[in-house]
Design a protein around this motif. Sequence first.
Motif, PDB file in Angstrom:
ATOM      1  N   VAL A 135      22.261  36.623  79.988  1.00 56.97           N
ATOM      2  CA  VAL A 135      23.022  36.903  78.678  1.00 56.97           C
ATOM      3  C   VAL A 135      24.406  37.028  78.769  1.00 56.97           C
ATOM      4  O   VAL A 135      24.911  37.647  79.803  1.00 56.97           O
ATOM      5  N   MET A 136      25.104  36.342  77.814  1.00 54.85           N
ATOM      6  CA  MET A 136      26.814  36.515  78.007  1.00 54.85           C
ATOM      7  C   MET A 136      27.230  37.402  77.066  1.00 54.85           C
ATOM      8  O   MET A 136      27.250  37.491  75.990  1.00 54.85           O
ATOM      9  N   TRP A 214      20.550  32.919  65.565  1.00 58.04           N
ATOM     10  CA  TRP A 214      22.172  33.203  64.768  1.00 58.04           C
ATOM     11  C   TRP A 214      22.330  32.061  63.746  1.00 58.04           C
ATOM     12  O   TRP A 214      21.954  30.898  64.034  1.00 58.04           O
ATOM     13  N   ASN A 215      22.898  32.499  62.722  1.00 66.87           N
ATOM     14  CA  ASN A 215      22.879  31.440  61.304  1.00 66.87           C
ATOM     15  C   ASN A 215      21.535  30.685  61.103  1.00 66.87           C
ATOM     16  O   ASN A 215      21.675  29.557  60.945  1.00 66.87           O
ATOM     17  N   GLY A 248      20.715  33.106  71.097  1.00 62.62           N
ATOM     18  CA  GLY A 248      21.783  32.406  70.493  1.00 62.62           C
ATOM     19  C   GLY A 248      21.988  31.249  71.144  1.00 62.62           C
ATOM     20  O   GLY A 248      21.216  30.776  72.035  1.00 62.62           O
ATOM     21  N   SER A 249      22.897  30.332  70.686  1.00 65.99           N
ATOM     22  CA  SER A 249      23.253  29.208  71.432  1.00 65.99           C
ATOM     23  C   SER A 249      23.562  29.120  72.717  1.00 65.99           C
ATOM     24  O   SER A 249      23.058  28.103  73.404  1.00 65.99           O
ATOM     25  N   PHE A 250      23.852  30.224  73.101  1.00 64.61           N
ATOM     26  CA  PHE A 250      24.317  30.408  74.707  1.00 64.61           C
ATOM     27  C   PHE A 250      23.037  30.196  75.481  1.00 64.61           C
ATOM     28  O   PHE A 250      22.921  29.964  76.913  1.00 64.61           O
ATOM     29  N   GLU A 251      21.737  30.736  74.926  1.00 69.09           N
ATOM     30  CA  GLU A 251      20.745  30.688  75.623  1.00 69.09           C
ATOM     31  C   GLU A 251      19.800  29.427  75.656  1.00 69.09           C
ATOM     32  O   GLU A 251      18.776  29.333  76.203  1.00 69.09           O
ATOM     33  N   SER A 280      24.135  26.912  65.720  1.00 69.94           N
ATOM     34  CA  SER A 280      25.136  26.639  65.228  1.00 69.94           C
ATOM     35  C   SER A 280      26.262  27.890  65.402  1.00 69.94           C
ATOM     36  O   SER A 280      26.073  29.154  65.290  1.00 69.94           O
ATOM     37  N   ILE A 282      29.638  29.512  64.702  1.00 70.78           N
ATOM     38  CA  ILE A 282      30.741  29.858  63.729  1.00 70.78           C
ATOM     39  C   ILE A 282      31.735  30.591  64.238  1.00 70.78           C
ATOM     40  O   ILE A 282      31.440  31.730  64.769  1.00 70.78           O
ATOM     41  N   HIS A 288      35.333  33.004  71.463  1.00 72.68           N
ATOM     42  CA  HIS A 288      33.745  33.282  72.188  1.00 72.68           C
ATOM     43  C   HIS A 288      32.986  32.002  71.811  1.00 72.68           C
ATOM     44  O   HIS A 288      32.615  31.305  72.404  1.00 72.68           O
TER      45      HIS A 288
HETATM   46  N1  LIG Z   1      28.235  34.208  67.421  1.00 74.01           N
HETATM   47  C1  LIG Z   1      27.482  33.240  67.426  1.00 74.01           C
HETATM   48  C2  LIG Z   1      26.295  33.568  68.454  1.00 74.01           C
HETATM   49  N2  LIG Z   1      26.693  34.264  69.506  1.00 74.01           N
HETATM   50  C3  LIG Z   1      25.549  34.777  70.389  1.00 74.01           C
HETATM   51  C4  LIG Z   1      25.606  33.996  71.509  1.00 74.01           C
HETATM   52  O1  LIG Z   1      25.076  32.600  71.512  1.00 74.01           O
HETATM   53  C5  LIG Z   1      24.648  34.678  72.711  1.00 74.01           C
HETATM   54  O2  LIG Z   1      23.510  34.853  72.473  1.00 74.01           O
HETATM   55  C6  LIG Z   1      25.318  36.043  73.237  1.00 74.01           C
HETATM   56  O3  LIG Z   1      26.559  35.892  73.604  1.00 74.01           O
HETATM   57  C7  LIG Z   1      24.351  36.575  74.246  1.00 74.01           C
HETATM   58  O4  LIG Z   1      24.327  35.759  75.371  1.00 74.01           O
HETATM   59  N3  LIG Z   1      25.477  32.472  68.878  1.00 74.01           N
HETATM   60  C8  LIG Z   1      25.255  31.351  67.896  1.00 74.01           C
HETATM   61  O5  LIG Z   1      24.354  30.612  68.032  1.00 74.01           O
HETATM   62  N4  LIG Z   1      25.958  31.373  67.137  1.00 74.01           N
HETATM   63  C9  LIG Z   1      27.201  32.237  66.811  1.00 74.01           C
HETATM   64  O6  LIG Z   1      27.923  32.174  65.732  1.00 74.01           O
END
Ligand SMILES: Nc1c(NC[C@H](O)[C@H](O)[C@H](O)CO)[nH]c(=O)[nH]c1=O
Length: 346
Positions: A135-136, A214-215, A248-251, A280, A282, A288
């Motif tokens: 996880v980031m 997210w979103n 989140g999108s990062f995952e 998404s 945003i 980030h």
């Molecule tokens: N801010 C948004 C995120 N943030 C979360 C990251 O994607 C990730 O889950 C976190 O950093 C842990 O690894 N994710 C979205 O999908 N959309 C956003 O706007």
Amino acid sequence: MPYVDAPKTEITVGEKNPRILIVAADLESEIVSELVKGTIDGLTKSGVLRKNIFVETTDRAERIPALTRDILVESISSNTKSGIYAFPGKEYGYDAVVAVGIFVEEDVPSGFDELSMEAYNAVLDVTLETQVPVVMGILTCYDYEQGLERAGIGRKTKGMNHGYFWATAALSEIRVREMYCHGKSDVSIFEKVRPDTQQMVENAKEYAICCAQWNMEVNSEIVLLLAELLVSSGKATYNTIHVYSASGSFELPGLANYLGAVSPSGGSHKKFEAVFCIGSLIQGGTKHFKFIGDSVELAFKRIKSVKVVSGVLVVSSMNEAKHLAGIEVDGRPGKNIAYELVKELD
Ligand SMILES: Nc1c(NC[C@H](O)[C@H](O)[C@H](O)CO)[nH]c(=O)[nH]c1=O
Ligand SMILES: CC(=O)[C@@H](O)COP(=O)(O)O
């Protein structure tokens, strides 16, 4: 105040207690130590035993990926696996990792974006290589105050300790893999559209849709239309479309790669024709969203286990995201990207 529509998920861990590794850079810093505390707090509140949370440290955020990889590799020979979900090939001593650190642009006279992107790419590499979700939690702030705010100790605006987000993200990633290994997906999103009885469709293929939490107002519109288009074109039925929630999108890349590489034990073998990744990003108060957007697109290209179709929006406002999800904003009709995504199958 930055736009935040974080997942509402509350997770309580099951019978098997997960083992979580936190790799933190510069624990001496008030921001990082507070973020680590927030992460530990979030994990223990969800039922993770304190003895199952391990904190390893390094002095710089850019060293987090290499240290994480070393610790994971070393853990293969240990006798401490929780067995919550399957790892293809090797089993590691941890079920998820949270990377915690901070880059402050003011302190990096040149090359801040490159430094951040390298770290984000390298963290995703570790996930893709090991199948352990990392996880980031490395913040990329303009100044120190933004970091304090995201640790919940801001001087002007107190803010929220983002460690709680990351604790939830780690546990969501474990849960979705565990569900998949038990042959389960989350199709509750189709409840209103799915007919009770379904026609048999010859040559209907299995598809996975990974959806970031997210979103969700935006993401759910894309997922629903995508499923409808797959069904109406005869490519799938609602029974052959499986939805998996990423935090989140990062995952998304890690989850898509996992679905491609692992056959669920106990359930039928699912070889997906394609995995759609919907999210998404945003713009908030930092870069980030952009670093995540760029690093996930690169990571999707590195996935060999399955065909991945990316539907991750990277936009500067919620209205822009709504437009691309087909939602009308201020009288202007939207244009759902799902139409473009299905074309990528042809
Ligand atoms: N801010 C948004 C995120 N943030 C979360 C990251 O994607 C990730 O889950 C976190 O950093 C842990 O690894 N994710 C979205 O999908 N959309 C956003 O706007
Ligand atoms: C935790 C997040 O992903 C979200 O808060 C991003 O927003 P920001 O850029 O303001 O940290």
